[in-house]
Every structure is written in C-alpha cells, then in structure tokens.
Design an enzyme around this catalytic site. Structure first.
Site, mmCIF file in Angstrom:
data_model
loop_
_atom_site.group_PDB
_atom_site.id
_atom_site.type_symbol
_atom_site.label_atom_id
_atom_site.label_comp_id
_atom_site.label_asym_id
_atom_site.label_seq_id
_atom_site.Cartn_x
_atom_site.Cartn_y
_atom_site.Cartn_z
ATOM 1 N N GLN A 194 0.838 -1.200 0.000
ATOM 2 C CA GLN A 194 0.000 0.000 0.000
ATOM 3 C C GLN A 194 0.877 1.256 0.000
ATOM 4 O O GLN A 194 1.704 1.452 0.897
ATOM 5 C CB GLN A 194 -0.937 0.013 1.216
ATOM 6 C CG GLN A 194 -2.058 1.027 0.985
ATOM 7 C CD GLN A 194 -2.919 1.284 2.191
ATOM 8 O OE1 GLN A 194 -2.396 1.508 3.283
ATOM 9 N NE2 GLN A 194 -4.220 1.301 2.013
ATOM 10 N N TYR B 39 -5.765 10.886 4.386
ATOM 11 C CA TYR B 39 -4.384 11.152 3.999
ATOM 12 C C TYR B 39 -4.341 11.965 2.695
ATOM 13 O O TYR B 39 -5.377 12.359 2.158
ATOM 14 C CB TYR B 39 -3.602 9.839 3.911
ATOM 15 C CG TYR B 39 -3.533 9.167 5.277
ATOM 16 C CD1 TYR B 39 -2.927 9.823 6.348
ATOM 17 C CD2 TYR B 39 -4.114 7.923 5.517
ATOM 18 C CE1 TYR B 39 -2.896 9.252 7.618
ATOM 19 C CE2 TYR B 39 -4.084 7.336 6.783
ATOM 20 C CZ TYR B 39 -3.474 8.017 7.826
ATOM 21 O OH TYR B 39 -3.441 7.462 9.083
ATOM 22 N N ARG C 252 -7.658 2.205 -2.356
ATOM 23 C CA ARG C 252 -8.497 2.092 -1.160
ATOM 24 C C ARG C 252 -9.212 3.421 -0.944
ATOM 25 O O ARG C 252 -8.595 4.482 -0.994
ATOM 26 C CB ARG C 252 -7.663 1.733 0.062
ATOM 27 C CG ARG C 252 -8.526 1.159 1.186
ATOM 28 C CD ARG C 252 -7.681 0.393 2.173
ATOM 29 N NE ARG C 252 -8.486 -0.495 2.986
ATOM 30 C CZ ARG C 252 -8.450 -0.519 4.318
ATOM 31 N NH1 ARG C 252 -7.663 0.309 4.975
ATOM 32 N NH2 ARG C 252 -9.211 -1.371 4.996
ATOM 33 N N GLY D 282 -8.992 -6.862 9.032
ATOM 34 C CA GLY D 282 -7.814 -6.195 9.571
ATOM 35 C C GLY D 282 -7.425 -6.782 10.917
ATOM 36 O O GLY D 282 -6.700 -7.775 10.994
ATOM 37 N N ARG D 283 -7.973 -6.189 11.986
ATOM 38 C CA ARG D 283 -7.582 -6.614 13.338
ATOM 39 C C ARG D 283 -7.666 -8.120 13.569
ATOM 40 O O ARG D 283 -6.794 -8.665 14.263
ATOM 41 C CB ARG D 283 -8.381 -5.824 14.387
ATOM 42 C CG ARG D 283 -7.870 -4.393 14.526
ATOM 43 C CD ARG D 283 -8.862 -3.487 15.219
ATOM 44 N NE ARG D 283 -10.050 -3.303 14.382
ATOM 45 C CZ ARG D 283 -11.096 -2.573 14.746
ATOM 46 N NH1 ARG D 283 -11.122 -1.974 15.905
ATOM 47 N NH2 ARG D 283 -12.128 -2.447 13.918
HETATM 48 C C1 8OZ Z 1 -3.468 3.292 12.275
HETATM 49 C C2 8OZ Z 1 -2.394 3.987 12.772
HETATM 50 C C3 8OZ Z 1 -1.611 4.715 11.910
HETATM 51 C C4 8OZ Z 1 -1.904 4.751 10.560
HETATM 52 C C5 8OZ Z 1 -4.674 4.082 8.103
HETATM 53 C C6 8OZ Z 1 -2.317 4.026 7.730
HETATM 54 O O1 8OZ Z 1 -5.619 4.135 8.900
HETATM 55 C C7 8OZ Z 1 -3.292 4.061 8.611
HETATM 56 C C8 8OZ Z 1 -2.994 4.048 10.050
HETATM 57 C C9 8OZ Z 1 -3.763 3.309 10.931
HETATM 58 O O2 8OZ Z 1 -4.871 4.042 6.889
#
Ligand code: 8OZ
Length: 366
Positions: free
Chosen positions: A103, A184, A231, A322-323
């Site tokens: 990613q 982001y 994503r 995920g988790r």
């Molecule tokens: C949790 C902590 C830091 C970054 C995301 C890359 O949520 C992250 C991330 C998740 O996409």
C-alpha cells in the site's frame, strides 16, 4: 453495469491479473515496527509468512517519500534499504504460496514537524490543520499546521509515487494499492472539506479527483493497471478529524468511474468509519462498485456470516479483515472451520518487536 460475480468465500479467483486462493484478504495494518529510517522489521518476513494463507495480503501503509511520513516507525519504499527489507517479506510470502501487494502512502497534513526533514511543515492541498493525533517519538501529538503545495510541486510528488511503485516492483510484490483513504494526502485533495485550492487541482469534483487519478495513472504505467488497486473511505472521519466531502456519492462515484476506465484491478472500500462499525447503509457502495466495474474488496468489521453473504451475493469479490489477522495468522482456516478467534490486545497493535507480532499461534492441527 457489471454483473455481480457470485462465489464462495473459500473458492479461488482472480483480482485483476493476481490469482487468489480464496476471497479473504488481509487488510493493511500499521504495526509501527520498522526502524527509525523506515526499514521493515526483521520480524516482518515471519509475520507476513504466517499470514500467507490469506487470498491476498495488502501490506501495511508504506511511505512513498520522507515528506510523506506521518508516524514514527512506519516503513518506507523510497530507499534501497527499504527495497531490500521488503524483498525478504515478499520472498517469505511467495514461498508459502501467498500473494502480497504494497500500500503506497503519503499522509499529507497528518504529520508533525518532528517527523519531517529539518522540521519543515508537512504538505497538503490547503493550509488547514488536522485534528486528532499522530505517533511521534515525543508521544501522541496533534498534526502540525501544513503548507499548501505549490502547483509547480505536483509533478515531483507524482514522481515520488512513480519511484515508490518502481521500488515495489523491484521488491517482488504482486501489485500495489494506492491509499486514497482515511484522510491522507490523496483524500485531502478529493474532499472539498480539506481542499480549498483555486487551481486545476481544486474546486470541481473533476479538479479534486485530478491528483488521485494522475497518481494512479503513473503507478499503472509501471505495473500495468491489472495489478493496481485503490483504497477509498467515503464515510470515514476518524483520522485527523477529517470532515466528510459535501457530496460523497457524486465525488467518490466520479473517481470510481474514472479509475474503472483505466482498467484498474480492484477498489477496496472501507464501508463505514475506519476502525469503527460497518455502516454500509449510509452510502450506496453497490453504486460505487458498479461505477468502477472491476473487482471490489469490502472492508470494515465484517464477521464470518457477513463475509460469506457478501461474496455469495456478489456484493464483493473479496472481503478484507484487519484486526482479526493480528491474533489469528490462520484466519482463513479458522473461518473455514468456524473455529474461535483470538482477540489480540490493543497494546500489541503498535510498536515493539516480536512480542504481540509473530507469537500468535495457529490452531493446533490434529
Ligand atoms: C493506524 C495507525 C496509523 C496509521 C490508516 C495508515 O488508517 C493508517 C494508520 C492506521 O490508513
């Protein structure tokens, strides 16, 4: 319109050009175990190897450049040492018969001056400070006030993605996923809440989607579109207290349609609040999938029953977890057998070494 492809969760298939052994993907999980320079942990090869029975592993979000870094101890893919570290990982996964994509991540404004070279301000579409916190070596701190990228800086930014994509190819990955989610950089450009630009990268939906599309186009030139995915998280405000776009259905629908025209392999959707509950009812994800036309990976607090149904009904081609993959390296086998799942303690998520990382056992085999 695509015809939904109905399948069994445990049946093999393809995501673009990538053959997958089943429809269960491992979602990207930040584990903050890289070193200060972003070299993946020496335990990362073993960690991903243990999880190689996933049909597809989307490796953790990985910084495309030094300026794209927003959290300490996250890995990079912009230097030779990063490529060498990741090559160990892809080799270990392939030896176990798995498939792994990287990613590609630039955090934009979700960063802190202490993580930036010479303490400069992080970059963003507009100078609007994020809320929330980022993980720095001085603790959890609010992201710093960013600086708006100049129009003249955009080509170099796209080059950073191109170099990262090329490095991922050198490291032996099966493909790449461009991170356009979770508040982001690329989602900061997409949403009208974080993008107040007046040039060709701001204003209309077409303009706000321009940078994500240009980045994906550049990455697809390196990889071929059939090994590239994205994503998206149209409903998420979790990271950086990022406000929603004012017209999510139109904005994300436009982006999905344009990405589909490029022949991209997959769209990986977080169907709700990141790290929160599935809220698929609040947004028409079926319309997003249809606009895109390629494979769809559904994510966000799915359980076994939901995942079986999502794939059987054609809602999704794959479901990512995920988790659950933290505590259950053999999650696929446990779901197949309806075996109990191990809950990993939250303290194990971020930072540290082998403990809480490669020490979760698989079910004992009889
Ligand atoms: C949790 C902590 C830091 C970054 C995301 C890359 O949520 C992250 C991330 C998740 O996409």
């Amino acid at each position: 319109m695509t015809t939904p492809h109905k399948a069994d969760l445990f049946a093999p298939g393809h995501i673009g050009a990538i053959p997958v052994a089943n429809r269960i993907a491992m979602a990207p999980l930040t584990r903050s175990r890289a070193d200060m320079e972003g070299v993946p942990s020496p335990f990362a090869a073993e960690y991903y190897h243990q999880r190689a029975s996933a049909g597809l592993i989307v490796a953790e979000a990985t910084n495309i450049s030094r300026a794209g870094r927003g959290y300490a101890l996250t890995p990079g893919i912009y230097e030779g040492a990063h490529v060498a570290g990741w090559a160990e990982v892809t080799k270990a996964v392939h030896e176990a018969g798995g498939r792994i994509v990287l990613q590609l991540w630039h955090v934009g404004r979700i960063s802190h001056v202490s993580l930036q070279e010479k303490g400069v301000a992080p970059v963003a579409p507009s100078a609007i400070q994020a809320g929330g916190t980022v993980f720095t070596l001085e603790g959890m701190l609010q992201p710093s006030m960013p600086r708006a990228l100049a129009l003249e800086e955009i080509p170099a930014l796209i080059e950073d993605y191109r170099r990262a994509a090329r490095n991922a190819l050198k490291a032996g990955f099966d493909g790449v996923e461009v991170h356009i989610a979770n508040g982001y950089l690329l989602e900061q450009f997409l949403r009208d809440s974080t993008n107040k630009r007046t040039d060709r990268y701001g204003g209309s939906i077409q303009n706000r989607a321009r940078l994500p599309i240009e980045v994906v186009t550049a990455v697809a030139e390196i990889w071929g579109a059939d090994r590239v995915g994205v994503r998206l998280s149209p409903l998420s405000t979790a990271i950086g207290d990022t406000p929603l776009d004012s017209t999510p259905q139109a904005t994300y629908g436009y982006l999905a349609r344009e990405l589909g025209k490029l022949g991209l392999a997959w769209l990986h959707a977080i169907e709700g609040q990141t790290r929160g509950d599935n809220a698929a009812g609040a947004f028409d994800f079926k319309a997003l999938h249809a606009a895109f036309g390629g494979s769809y990976i559904a994510n966000n607090s799915y359980d076994r029953g939901m995942a079986l149904k999502a794939v059987a009904s054609g809602h999704a081609d794959m479901v990512s977890f995920g988790r659950p993959f933290i505590g259950n390296p053999d999650l696929v086998e446990r779901l197949r057998r309806e075996a109990p799942l191990t809950e990993a303690p939250a303290a194990a998520y971020y930072g540290g070494g082998a403990e809480g990382y490669i020490d979760f056992p698989a079910l004992e085999t009889v």
